[in-house]
Design an enzyme around this catalytic site. Structure first.
Site, PDB file in Angstrom:
ATOM      1  N   HIS A   1       0.851  -1.201   0.000  1.00  0.00           N
ATOM      2  CA  HIS A   1       0.000   0.000   0.000  1.00  0.00           C
ATOM      3  C   HIS A   1       0.878   1.239   0.000  1.00  0.00           C
ATOM      4  CE1 HIS A   1       0.698  -0.007   4.398  1.00  0.00           C
ATOM      5  NE2 HIS A   1       0.228   1.234   4.421  1.00  0.00           N
TER       6      HIS A   1
ATOM      7  N   HIS B   1       0.742   5.753   0.826  1.00  0.00           N
ATOM      8  CA  HIS B   1       0.079   6.959   1.319  1.00  0.00           C
ATOM      9  C   HIS B   1       0.749   8.145   0.651  1.00  0.00           C
ATOM     10  CE1 HIS B   1      -1.815   4.745   4.585  1.00  0.00           C
ATOM     11  NE2 HIS B   1      -0.634   4.274   4.939  1.00  0.00           N
TER      12      HIS B   1
ATOM     13  N   TYR C   1      11.733   4.254   0.059  1.00  0.00           N
ATOM     14  CA  TYR C   1      10.651   4.594  -0.873  1.00  0.00           C
ATOM     15  C   TYR C   1       9.754   5.678  -0.288  1.00  0.00           C
ATOM     16  CZ  TYR C   1      12.387   0.051  -2.229  1.00  0.00           C
ATOM     17  OH  TYR C   1      13.206  -0.995  -2.552  1.00  0.00           O
TER      18      TYR C   1
END
Length: 163
Positions: A59, A61, A134
């Site tokens: 996932h 954000h 990342y």
């Protein structure tokens, strides 16, 4: 039946959570190159500012701000997902939809930026925010917005949950 309504504000800023269908996958970090290319392709055609972004294995954000006259973040996400899927030549990668929150003020913005950056620590991927590769955290350290040792290390972070 409820009808979900998104909040579109021209020139607004939003916090997003986007998930893979398989919550045990590592596809996003394993193919970070394809995700970056898909994002860059969409950004060239439909500009937006990346305020902050963290990509975890399954996932991500981020916070985006759209140009003053623009509010179509949904189209941008649709295109990013589509480009990424095509590059990998596979289907069924993404969880349908995504979650968004319209940022209302500076405090709301700051809380969500902090949440983005602490997320790899919260999920137990690293002990220090600076160790997760990342993330735009490194850009923001370089620009003086965050200190390199922001949030300390995992032993100091007591509200986290291990993945």
């Amino acid at each position: 039946m409820s009808h979900y309504r998104r909040h579109y504000v021209p020139g607004g800023s939003w916090f997003f959570t986007v998930n893979l269908r398989n919550r045990y996958s590592d596809l996003l970090v394993r193919r970070i190159d394809a995700l970056r290319m898909a994002t860059a392709q969409v950004k060239r055609r439909k500009p937006f500012l990346i305020n902050g972004w963290v990509v975890l294995p399954e996932h991500m954000h981020c916070i985006w701000t759209l140009p003053a006259e623009e509010s179509d973040y949904s189209g941008r996400w649709r295109d990013i997902k589509k480009h990424f899927t095509r590059m990998l030549q596979t289907n069924g990668i993404w969880q349908p939809r995504f979650w968004e929150h319209t940022l209302r003020n500076e405090e709301d913005y700051r809380r969500h930026m902090d949440y983005i950056y602490i997320n790899p620590v919260k999920h137990g991927w690293v002990k220090r925010v600076q160790d997760w590769p990342y993330s735009t955290f490194h850009r923001d350290v370089k620009n003086g917005l965050y200190p390199l040792d922001w949030a300390g290390d995992y032993t100091e972070f007591t509200t986290g949950e291990r993945r």
